[in-house]
Design a protein around this motif. Structure first.
Motif, PDB file in Angstrom:
ATOM      1  N   VAL A 191     -64.535 -15.308  22.421  1.00  0.00           N
ATOM      2  CA  VAL A 191     -64.599 -13.884  22.065  1.00  0.00           C
ATOM      3  C   VAL A 191     -63.182 -13.328  21.950  1.00  0.00           C
ATOM      4  CG1 VAL A 191     -65.244 -11.590  22.911  1.00  0.00           C
ATOM      5  CG2 VAL A 191     -66.851 -13.493  23.106  1.00  0.00           C
ATOM      6  N   VAL A 192     -62.301 -13.832  22.831  1.00  0.00           N
ATOM      7  CA  VAL A 192     -60.892 -13.441  22.757  1.00  0.00           C
ATOM      8  C   VAL A 192     -60.032 -14.608  22.258  1.00  0.00           C
ATOM      9  CG1 VAL A 192     -60.946 -11.496  24.340  1.00  0.00           C
ATOM     10  CG2 VAL A 192     -60.778 -13.821  25.254  1.00  0.00           C
ATOM     11  N   PHE A 193     -60.619 -15.468  21.410  1.00  0.00           N
ATOM     12  CA  PHE A 193     -59.909 -16.537  20.687  1.00  0.00           C
ATOM     13  C   PHE A 193     -59.413 -17.680  21.563  1.00  0.00           C
ATOM     14  CE2 PHE A 193     -58.862 -12.426  18.653  1.00  0.00           C
ATOM     15  CZ  PHE A 193     -59.532 -12.588  17.471  1.00  0.00           C
ATOM     16  N   GLN A 194     -59.929 -17.865  22.793  1.00  0.00           N
ATOM     17  CA  GLN A 194     -59.403 -18.923  23.649  1.00  0.00           C
ATOM     18  C   GLN A 194     -60.357 -20.123  23.688  1.00  0.00           C
ATOM     19  OE1 GLN A 194     -56.380 -18.338  24.215  1.00  0.00           O
ATOM     20  NE2 GLN A 194     -56.647 -16.199  23.611  1.00  0.00           N
ATOM     21  N   ASN A 195     -59.898 -21.239  23.168  1.00  0.00           N
ATOM     22  CA  ASN A 195     -60.672 -22.474  23.177  1.00  0.00           C
ATOM     23  C   ASN A 195     -60.386 -23.207  24.480  1.00  0.00           C
ATOM     24  OD1 ASN A 195     -61.982 -24.830  22.642  1.00  0.00           O
ATOM     25  ND2 ASN A 195     -60.823 -25.332  20.790  1.00  0.00           N
ATOM     26  N   ASN A 196     -60.868 -22.634  25.604  1.00  0.00           N
ATOM     27  CA  ASN A 196     -60.506 -23.161  26.917  1.00  0.00           C
ATOM     28  C   ASN A 196     -61.589 -22.754  27.917  1.00  0.00           C
ATOM     29  OD1 ASN A 196     -59.416 -23.511  29.497  1.00  0.00           O
ATOM     30  ND2 ASN A 196     -57.319 -23.156  28.781  1.00  0.00           N
ATOM     31  N   PRO A 197     -62.296 -23.748  28.481  1.00  0.00           N
ATOM     32  CA  PRO A 197     -63.407 -23.416  29.384  1.00  0.00           C
ATOM     33  C   PRO A 197     -62.950 -22.715  30.667  1.00  0.00           C
ATOM     34  CG  PRO A 197     -62.942 -25.764  29.443  1.00  0.00           C
ATOM     35  CD  PRO A 197     -62.112 -25.198  28.341  1.00  0.00           C
ATOM     36  N   ILE A 198     -61.706 -22.977  31.082  1.00  0.00           N
ATOM     37  CA  ILE A 198     -61.225 -22.307  32.301  1.00  0.00           C
ATOM     38  C   ILE A 198     -61.071 -20.811  32.032  1.00  0.00           C
ATOM     39  CG2 ILE A 198     -59.422 -22.309  34.078  1.00  0.00           C
ATOM     40  CD1 ILE A 198     -58.829 -25.219  33.193  1.00  0.00           C
ATOM     41  N   SER A 199     -60.513 -20.467  30.875  1.00  0.00           N
ATOM     42  CA  SER A 199     -60.477 -19.058  30.479  1.00  0.00           C
ATOM     43  C   SER A 199     -61.889 -18.487  30.495  1.00  0.00           C
ATOM     44  CB  SER A 199     -59.888 -18.906  29.072  1.00  0.00           C
ATOM     45  OG  SER A 199     -58.555 -19.337  29.041  1.00  0.00           O
TER      46      SER A 199
ATOM     47  N   LEU B 126     -67.346 -27.798  15.795  1.00  0.00           N
ATOM     48  CA  LEU B 126     -67.356 -26.336  15.909  1.00  0.00           C
ATOM     49  C   LEU B 126     -68.144 -25.917  17.151  1.00  0.00           C
ATOM     50  CD1 LEU B 126     -68.010 -25.226  12.197  1.00  0.00           C
ATOM     51  CD2 LEU B 126     -65.837 -25.247  13.434  1.00  0.00           C
ATOM     52  N   ILE B 127     -69.282 -26.545  17.365  1.00  0.00           N
ATOM     53  CA  ILE B 127     -70.107 -26.225  18.546  1.00  0.00           C
ATOM     54  C   ILE B 127     -69.305 -26.493  19.815  1.00  0.00           C
ATOM     55  CG2 ILE B 127     -72.180 -26.836  19.856  1.00  0.00           C
ATOM     56  CD1 ILE B 127     -73.496 -27.611  17.188  1.00  0.00           C
ATOM     57  N   LYS B 128     -68.656 -27.655  19.864  1.00  0.00           N
ATOM     58  CA  LYS B 128     -67.907 -28.056  21.060  1.00  0.00           C
ATOM     59  C   LYS B 128     -66.726 -27.141  21.347  1.00  0.00           C
ATOM     60  CE  LYS B 128     -68.834 -33.000  21.407  1.00  0.00           C
ATOM     61  NZ  LYS B 128     -68.197 -34.331  21.373  1.00  0.00           N
ATOM     62  N   ASN B 129     -66.234 -26.476  20.323  1.00  0.00           N
ATOM     63  CA  ASN B 129     -65.126 -25.552  20.538  1.00  0.00           C
ATOM     64  C   ASN B 129     -65.596 -24.121  20.810  1.00  0.00           C
ATOM     65  OD1 ASN B 129     -63.115 -27.479  20.291  1.00  0.00           O
ATOM     66  ND2 ASN B 129     -63.045 -27.285  18.066  1.00  0.00           N
ATOM     67  N   GLY B 130     -66.904 -23.955  20.977  1.00  0.00           N
ATOM     68  CA  GLY B 130     -67.425 -22.642  21.339  1.00  0.00           C
ATOM     69  C   GLY B 130     -67.553 -21.680  20.175  1.00  0.00           C
ATOM     70  N   LEU B 131     -67.388 -22.197  18.945  1.00  0.00           N
ATOM     71  CA  LEU B 131     -67.344 -21.287  17.807  1.00  0.00           C
ATOM     72  C   LEU B 131     -68.717 -20.815  17.350  1.00  0.00           C
ATOM     73  CD1 LEU B 131     -64.369 -22.923  15.919  1.00  0.00           C
ATOM     74  CD2 LEU B 131     -64.436 -20.693  17.032  1.00  0.00           C
TER      75      LEU B 131
END
Lengths: 348, 348, 348
Positions: free
Chosen positions: C28-36, C75-80
């Protein structure tokens, strides 16, 4: 061989910028000619020096922004980054002035507001180019419409800049009274103010001078503008619109622009092109009236959205009708020039 | 070998035009078949001869305009320039008639108004083709929606044509009453009127006849229309919508069109395509309700904008889902035909 | 060599799905990071466990829909496919809750409504990709905006789900009172709530934690978000907006998103890119205010439509300004990463 006066200053090291700004003002009505720009600017000053200054200011800001961001120099030199700024500045002054006719001097807050809005219009002009370029359809005054809508609505939320009554939201209501009694003033004012209203000027003399400014560069273009405004008034009279709305030129200004765009400029003016233009004019006058109803609850003005929508749709469709001969935006200078090139092509 | 009746007149020197107009009427519901057109026209006449005449008139004007501008002959012959005109004429009569159910005879002003609107729809049909063609997505009834919005709003500004109460602008309000008591009439009328409302007809018999007209050309298409209208009613009942809105078929008519478009016509009807269609139907019914709220302050009707938006979005997305098998608009005739071709391809 | 924690679970057979959902929340805020994602989710739970659950639920539904329709796995794996669902669920809960700040627990009707809306957002995400992909412009949160508008308006027509007062249609009115007295609370709350409001959270602590969640993945991105919200507040204070609207973070949330998108992510953060971003931030805050006026008569909220419009337009225009260095959406990970690649390219 000496270049004609109209092109003598385009590449001038000192006065070039003035030339580009004047072309920017003239490009509102599709004229790539600084002399047309001077005449049109004079027409605006004749009505109100405040609007004249605003027009110069907006065109200058938009042009400077394009220079700062190093946009295509030939586009800048032809005034194609300036014209949206010209309209933005006049529109923002008009809709924040207690006196719409002559405008009131903006305060500092509003000047800065105009700077941002005119800069933004320059920034998004190529966005429409990216979308429409492949279809050989020009962006027209859509950057002006979008940027002005974006900035005009916001004004309601700020206490430092007042807005005029022209932005008062109302609920659309049906006009069912008796057919108004029209007279020659309806026609004369409606037609001339239709030209003046392109620049938000409530002054028929200004309309006539603008028409002269156009005619300096293209006789056909001026005739088309006149025909557009006239047919729009005719349609409004035939269907019985409010006399005052007609006399204010509200039916005509979008139609005049559609007439100039389709009538010889982005389409060669042959028979099919002429019929197509007439349809475009009549439709544009209705679309202006309709968009007004859609926007009335929010109080926002139509601006030139009717002209842009109809012209975009009709230019996008051009490929389907073999009688129409399209002119790419980058080649479109004047209807006369288009006709000449088309005829010389036929001969070969 | 003799051609089947449905194709015998398409190339006929005298009667060809009638064939194209009838196909135009049938193309509103995606049927390239003049017999379907005759049945649907009869269904409209059964409800109101005024709407029947309007429908014929609008389709004729749109088709003639395409002929005059020398548009692609095969598109004209398949009714693809006529169907927007059919809807435009009926819509403009419906929203200007004191009696929405049967319509009132238009005056001369309105007839001429319909001519211009139907001609404009024809002119802009290829505009959407230019934008959507590269994505293999059809324009659907968007020319009808745009042209009708453009012309309907303008009517409020003219004294010579009155508009009906259906266009009264109001402020959207929340429906918080108790869940209405639905009965079999809700379901039966809701589903059948959902089909009839595609053509603005408040008559369940008309809905049934239109369904028969579709079934003549494609059984699957008719089933899909029925499923679309049924699921839309089911969703409205489940969420507790106004009983009257459901019974008027308002939830169903957009959903029925989405069902036919996605369910087998522009996507092959496999399992994924079927699930995709069900999602499309349910969403369309909500989008109809939502667009109604967006448009309520201006009083403008939703028309088929819900169907067009959802179907466009879902067809534009098709490439991302490997289970969906897209059919190019130019190849899309009937769901049965698409299935046959797809299966014969699998065999090879 | 061990993969860093943030990438350890992306391909995990059991926990992979959780990783993708967390990335979806962070996207939602452009971060491809599960910790974020974990930190942001904690920030939401800190304010309201109901919104936390809704956020998880919406992201899960959108991601599952993409899996079911076999969309692009990377794309799915990157949360997109997840982030639009995250916002949809929180938005639908927020606008149907008597208590906007903490939200009320949805009933079954609303849960099912969210399922359909989140599934639809997934389905149309590639539709925007098809339109914008060739221009190397990302779809951003437009699927969320469209789907939420489509579903929120419809709620007014159903008796089983109530809507909150936040959706009450009103007529826009001009704010002409005296310039409000702003103090440090205006600034502090305005800026922090501007970040929190991206997720509809009325809680400045939540805003600070979200900022930390972003900073974990990119320091520049977090700074940009802060700058976006700050400049938006500054503009609102300068022009004299309602104190309450500023303190609620309403001016900032769209501007913060524009700042992150243009400031280093989809454009390399050089001097021109920075100026371009500042213009984008200032314009976005105005566009939020203006769209609010356009939507007020229908009662619908602006959502992130201001951010999407401005960012789309400014990214579409990028090709015209040689000082801007565009990053294709598929290559855009963090501003730092973009800078590094750009510099190493310069060296070679």
């Amino acid at each position: 061989m000496a270049r004609p006066l109209r092109d003598r200053f385009q590449d001038h090291p000192q006065f070039g910028f003035i030339d580009w700004v004047l072309r920017g003002i003239a490009q509102v009505v599709f004229q790539n000619n600084p002399i047309s720009g001077v005449v049109i600017l004079a027409a605006i000053f004749y009505n109100s020096w405040i609007y004249g200054i605003a027009c110069l200011f907006g065109t200058t800001i938009s042009t400077i922004t394009a220079l700062l961001f190093k946009a295509d120099k030939s586009l800048i030199k032809n005034g194609l980054f300036g014209f949206n700024g010209a309209l933005i500045a006049v529109a923002l002054v008009a809709y924040t002035s207690p006196n719409f006719t002559t405008g009131n001097m903006p305060n500092l807050h509003l000047w800065l507001y105009i700077v941002l809005c005119a800069a933004f219009a320059t920034v998004i002009t190529p966005a429409l180019g990216a979308l429409l370029g492949p279809h050989k359809v020009p962006g027209l005054t859509m950057p002006f419409v979008l940027a002005t809508w974006f900035f005009l609505g916001a004004l309601l939320q700020f206490s430092t800049i007042d807005v005029s009554n022209a932005l008062k939201p109302t609920s659309p209501s049906d006009f069912t009274g008796p057919r108004p009694e029209y007279n020659w003033i309806t026609w004369f004012q409606g037609i001339t103010m239709g030209i003046a209203e392109i620049f938000f000027q409530d002054n028929w003399v200004t309309g006539v001078i603008i028409l002269i400014g156009i005619a300096i560069n293209t006789r056909i273009g001026a005739l088309m503008a006149l025909m557009g405004s006239t047919l729009a008034v005719a349609g409004a009279v035939f269907y019985g619109a409010h006399d005052e709305a007609i006399r204010d030129g509200l039916f005509g200004y979008n139609a005049a622009l559609t007439a100039m765009a389709l009538g010889g400029l982005f389409l060669v003016l042959n028979v099919e092109g002429f019929i197509y233009t007439v349809i475009g004019i009549l439709v544009t006058a209705r679309v202006w009236a309709s968009l007004g109803v859609f926007l009335e609850p929010s109080g926002m003005p139509v601006l030139t959205a009717a002209f842009v929508s109809v012209t975009w749709l009709m230019l996008l469709a051009k490929g389907a009708f073999p009688g129409l001969i399209a002119v790419a935006p980058s080649d479109a200078m004047t209807p006369e020039d288009n006709l000449r090139r088309y005829r010389s092509k036929l001969k070969r």
